[in-house]
Design a protein around this motif. Structure first.
Motif, PDB file in Angstrom:
ATOM      1  N   PRO A  33       0.828  -1.210   0.000  1.00  0.00           N
ATOM      2  CA  PRO A  33       0.000   0.000   0.000  1.00  0.00           C
ATOM      3  C   PRO A  33       0.859   1.256   0.000  1.00  0.00           C
ATOM      4  CG  PRO A  33      -0.257  -1.231   2.073  1.00  0.00           C
ATOM      5  CD  PRO A  33       0.684  -1.990   1.213  1.00  0.00           C
ATOM      6  N   SER A  34       0.460   2.217  -0.817  1.00  0.00           N
ATOM      7  CA  SER A  34       1.197   3.480  -0.890  1.00  0.00           C
ATOM      8  C   SER A  34       0.204   4.637  -0.804  1.00  0.00           C
ATOM      9  CB  SER A  34       2.008   3.562  -2.179  1.00  0.00           C
ATOM     10  OG  SER A  34       1.163   3.596  -3.299  1.00  0.00           O
ATOM     11  N   ILE A  35       0.727   5.799  -0.434  1.00  0.00           N
ATOM     12  CA  ILE A  35      -0.122   6.983  -0.348  1.00  0.00           C
ATOM     13  C   ILE A  35       0.482   8.083  -1.205  1.00  0.00           C
ATOM     14  CG2 ILE A  35      -0.959   6.427   1.960  1.00  0.00           C
ATOM     15  CD1 ILE A  35       0.937   8.532   3.062  1.00  0.00           C
ATOM     16  N   GLY A  36      -0.366   8.996  -1.618  1.00  0.00           N
ATOM     17  CA  GLY A  36       0.091  10.115  -2.433  1.00  0.00           C
ATOM     18  C   GLY A  36       0.856  11.137  -1.613  1.00  0.00           C
ATOM     19  N   LYS A  37       1.703  11.874  -2.292  1.00  0.00           N
ATOM     20  CA  LYS A  37       2.525  12.879  -1.609  1.00  0.00           C
ATOM     21  C   LYS A  37       1.674  13.982  -0.981  1.00  0.00           C
ATOM     22  CE  LYS A  37       6.828  12.286  -4.096  1.00  0.00           C
ATOM     23  NZ  LYS A  37       7.922  12.961  -4.779  1.00  0.00           N
ATOM     24  N   ASN A  38       0.589  14.380  -1.649  1.00  0.00           N
ATOM     25  CA  ASN A  38      -0.263  15.429  -1.081  1.00  0.00           C
ATOM     26  C   ASN A  38      -0.904  14.975   0.223  1.00  0.00           C
ATOM     27  OD1 ASN A  38       0.261  17.352  -3.027  1.00  0.00           O
ATOM     28  ND2 ASN A  38      -1.497  16.781  -4.282  1.00  0.00           N
ATOM     29  N   LEU A  39      -1.411  13.759   0.251  1.00  0.00           N
ATOM     30  CA  LEU A  39      -2.007  13.227   1.471  1.00  0.00           C
ATOM     31  C   LEU A  39      -0.956  13.123   2.564  1.00  0.00           C
ATOM     32  CD1 LEU A  39      -4.459  12.075   2.924  1.00  0.00           C
ATOM     33  CD2 LEU A  39      -3.911   9.841   1.939  1.00  0.00           C
ATOM     34  N   TYR A  40       0.235  12.676   2.217  1.00  0.00           N
ATOM     35  CA  TYR A  40       1.324  12.568   3.189  1.00  0.00           C
ATOM     36  C   TYR A  40       1.696  13.954   3.728  1.00  0.00           C
ATOM     37  CZ  TYR A  40       5.729  11.272   5.350  1.00  0.00           C
ATOM     38  OH  TYR A  40       6.736  11.078   6.260  1.00  0.00           O
ATOM     39  N   ARG A  41       1.790  14.926   2.848  1.00  0.00           N
ATOM     40  CA  ARG A  41       2.131  16.293   3.283  1.00  0.00           C
ATOM     41  C   ARG A  41       1.027  16.878   4.166  1.00  0.00           C
ATOM     42  NH1 ARG A  41       4.865  17.128  -2.235  1.00  0.00           N
ATOM     43  NH2 ARG A  41       7.063  17.068  -1.661  1.00  0.00           N
ATOM     44  N   ASN A  42      -0.229  16.525   3.881  1.00  0.00           N
ATOM     45  CA  ASN A  42      -1.326  16.962   4.747  1.00  0.00           C
ATOM     46  C   ASN A  42      -1.178  16.368   6.141  1.00  0.00           C
ATOM     47  OD1 ASN A  42      -2.495  18.469   2.725  1.00  0.00           O
ATOM     48  ND2 ASN A  42      -3.954  16.890   2.147  1.00  0.00           N
ATOM     49  N   TRP A  43      -0.728  15.132   6.222  1.00  0.00           N
ATOM     50  CA  TRP A  43      -0.471  14.506   7.531  1.00  0.00           C
ATOM     51  C   TRP A  43       0.660  15.233   8.249  1.00  0.00           C
ATOM     52  CZ3 TRP A  43       3.675  10.829   8.845  1.00  0.00           C
ATOM     53  CH2 TRP A  43       3.541  10.298  10.128  1.00  0.00           C
ATOM     54  N   LEU A  44       1.732  15.550   7.533  1.00  0.00           N
ATOM     55  CA  LEU A  44       2.836  16.294   8.142  1.00  0.00           C
ATOM     56  C   LEU A  44       2.359  17.651   8.671  1.00  0.00           C
ATOM     57  CD1 LEU A  44       5.796  15.660   5.661  1.00  0.00           C
ATOM     58  CD2 LEU A  44       5.447  14.627   7.917  1.00  0.00           C
TER      59      LEU A  44
END
Length: 80
Positions: free
Chosen positions: A54-65
């Motif tokens: 499973p992988s996540i998009g960079k935008n979603l990851y940056r939103n988590w950060l």
């Protein structure tokens, strides 16, 4: 024994560098102590599976950060 602030700072810095260094962000790229918070954050979001992982998009990851920086973690993090 509690880890030093230098170690904690280094691990948090590594989290913020992941989207700059990796084209695809896999859940298992994230240190185990942070995964529960990330998984809670992305609950209900669409994930992609690449190479069977499973992988996540960079935008979603940056939103988590951004969430971490502004509100903190949803769970106690045990830095080992």
């Amino acid at each position: 024994m509690m880890p030093g602030l230098g170690l904690i700072s280094k691990r948090l810095k590594h989290l913020s560098e992941i989207p700059d260094k990796k084209e695809t962000i896999f859940l298992d790229d994230i240190r185990k102590e942070f995964r529960k918070d990330l998984q809670h954050f992305i609950l209900g979001e669409t994930l992609t599976v690449k190479n069977g992982r499973p992988s996540i998009g960079k935008n979603l990851y940056r939103n988590w950060l951004f969430k971490i920086k502004t509100k903190g973690f949803d769970y106690d993090i045990k830095f080992l």
